[in-house]
Write a protein that holds these residues in place. Structure first.
Motif, PDB file in Angstrom:
ATOM      1  N   CYS A 120      67.426  -2.453  28.613  1.00  0.00           N
ATOM      2  CA  CYS A 120      68.385  -1.545  27.985  1.00  0.00           C
ATOM      3  C   CYS A 120      69.364  -2.264  27.066  1.00  0.00           C
ATOM      4  O   CYS A 120      70.074  -1.621  26.316  1.00  0.00           O
ATOM      5  N   GLN A 166      68.523  -4.704  24.924  1.00  0.00           N
ATOM      6  CA  GLN A 166      67.827  -5.336  23.813  1.00  0.00           C
ATOM      7  C   GLN A 166      68.417  -4.837  22.501  1.00  0.00           C
ATOM      8  O   GLN A 166      69.080  -3.802  22.456  1.00  0.00           O
ATOM      9  N   PRO A 181      67.404  -3.799  18.483  1.00  0.00           N
ATOM     10  CA  PRO A 181      66.257  -3.503  17.622  1.00  0.00           C
ATOM     11  C   PRO A 181      66.030  -4.597  16.579  1.00  0.00           C
ATOM     12  O   PRO A 181      66.970  -5.281  16.164  1.00  0.00           O
ATOM     13  N   ASP A 182      64.772  -4.733  16.161  1.00  0.00           N
ATOM     14  CA  ASP A 182      64.456  -5.654  15.064  1.00  0.00           C
ATOM     15  C   ASP A 182      65.332  -5.320  13.865  1.00  0.00           C
ATOM     16  O   ASP A 182      65.637  -4.151  13.610  1.00  0.00           O
ATOM     17  N   THR A 225      72.446  -0.801  25.189  1.00  0.00           N
ATOM     18  CA  THR A 225      73.018  -1.611  24.115  1.00  0.00           C
ATOM     19  C   THR A 225      73.987  -0.809  23.259  1.00  0.00           C
ATOM     20  O   THR A 225      73.742   0.359  22.952  1.00  0.00           O
ATOM     21  N   SER A 227      74.163   0.667  16.805  1.00  0.00           N
ATOM     22  CA  SER A 227      72.784   0.845  17.251  1.00  0.00           C
ATOM     23  C   SER A 227      72.741   0.827  18.768  1.00  0.00           C
ATOM     24  O   SER A 227      73.550   0.156  19.411  1.00  0.00           O
ATOM     25  N   PRO A 246      69.569   0.441  21.983  1.00  0.00           N
ATOM     26  CA  PRO A 246      68.574  -0.586  22.274  1.00  0.00           C
ATOM     27  C   PRO A 246      67.321  -0.544  21.395  1.00  0.00           C
ATOM     28  O   PRO A 246      66.545  -1.483  21.387  1.00  0.00           O
ATOM     29  N   ASN A 247      67.137   0.554  20.654  1.00  0.00           N
ATOM     30  CA  ASN A 247      65.971   0.645  19.778  1.00  0.00           C
ATOM     31  C   ASN A 247      66.331   1.514  18.565  1.00  0.00           C
ATOM     32  O   ASN A 247      67.466   1.984  18.447  1.00  0.00           O
ATOM     33  N   HIS A 248      65.374   1.728  17.688  1.00  0.00           N
ATOM     34  CA  HIS A 248      65.630   2.458  16.443  1.00  0.00           C
ATOM     35  C   HIS A 248      65.783   3.973  16.624  1.00  0.00           C
ATOM     36  O   HIS A 248      65.909   4.700  15.656  1.00  0.00           O
ATOM     37  N   SER A 249      65.812   4.436  17.867  1.00  0.00           N
ATOM     38  CA  SER A 249      66.036   5.860  18.124  1.00  0.00           C
ATOM     39  C   SER A 249      67.513   6.202  18.258  1.00  0.00           C
ATOM     40  O   SER A 249      67.874   7.373  18.308  1.00  0.00           O
ATOM     41  N   TYR A 250      68.372   5.198  18.351  1.00  0.00           N
ATOM     42  CA  TYR A 250      69.801   5.422  18.591  1.00  0.00           C
ATOM     43  C   TYR A 250      70.619   4.807  17.465  1.00  0.00           C
ATOM     44  O   TYR A 250      70.600   3.588  17.263  1.00  0.00           O
TER      45      TYR A 250
END
Length: 169
Positions: free
Chosen positions: A15, A17, A19-20, A109, A126, A128-132
């Motif tokens: 949780c 992490q 995102p790139d 994150t 952001s 933890p990923n590109h969805s947030y």
């Protein structure tokens, strides 16, 4: 039992992490970030779906953690909805990278990857990923030029900015 604990630990690590293409800001000053922020835009997710007049207010707890108070108005339910959480820095308090929880012990994150360092008037966050993704401002609106700049920054970081929801304030 052992497998359940290992699974929970792996979930919690996952949780936080980043995102790139997202790099949290440096030279972050928490004291300047504290206070009320207005949500200008966000990617859709269930816990804010249908809310307008969304704000986030950050304050310092006695133990050094950050109190997070999110609030938004549901026109459908004709009521304000609030969520209170807690955030901690993951590494250095001068890096805009925190973990936040509204449902302890689970953390997600909170990566500040764009910030008005001069005046702390806008930020891009952001999960933890590109969805947030969230675009925040100290005021209920942003100039079109700044909004365009922040959307471009998010797009360059891999977010689908075509899916942004612009919040009615």
């Amino acid at each position: 039992m052992r497998n359940m604990i290992i699974s929970m630990l792996l979930f919690c690590v996952g949780c936080t992490q980043i995102p790139d293409k997202v790099k949290p800001v440096n030279n972050f000053e928490l004291d300047r970030y504290l206070g009320k922020w207005y949500e200008i835009a966000r990617l859709d997710h269930s816990f804010e779906r249908g809310l307008s007049k969304v704000t986030a207010e950050y304050s310092l707890n006695d133990n050094g953690s950050v109190r997070v108070l999110n609030q938004g108005y549901s026109a459908q339910d004709k009521q304000w909805k609030t969520a209170t959480g807690i955030a901690y820095f993951i590494d250095s308090p001068t890096d805009g990278l925190l973990k936040v929880s509204f449902f302890r012990p689970f953390y997600g994150t909170y990566a500040i990857f764009e910030l008005d360092h001069a005046n702390y008037q806008y930020a891009v966050i952001s999960g933890p990923n590109h969805s947030y993704l969230w675009i925040l401002s100290r005021t209920p609106s942003l100039s079109e030029a700044i909004k365009k700049q922040l959307i471009q920054k998010a797009s360059d970081a891999g977010f689908n900015t075509q899916e942004l929801i612009f919040v009615d304030q």
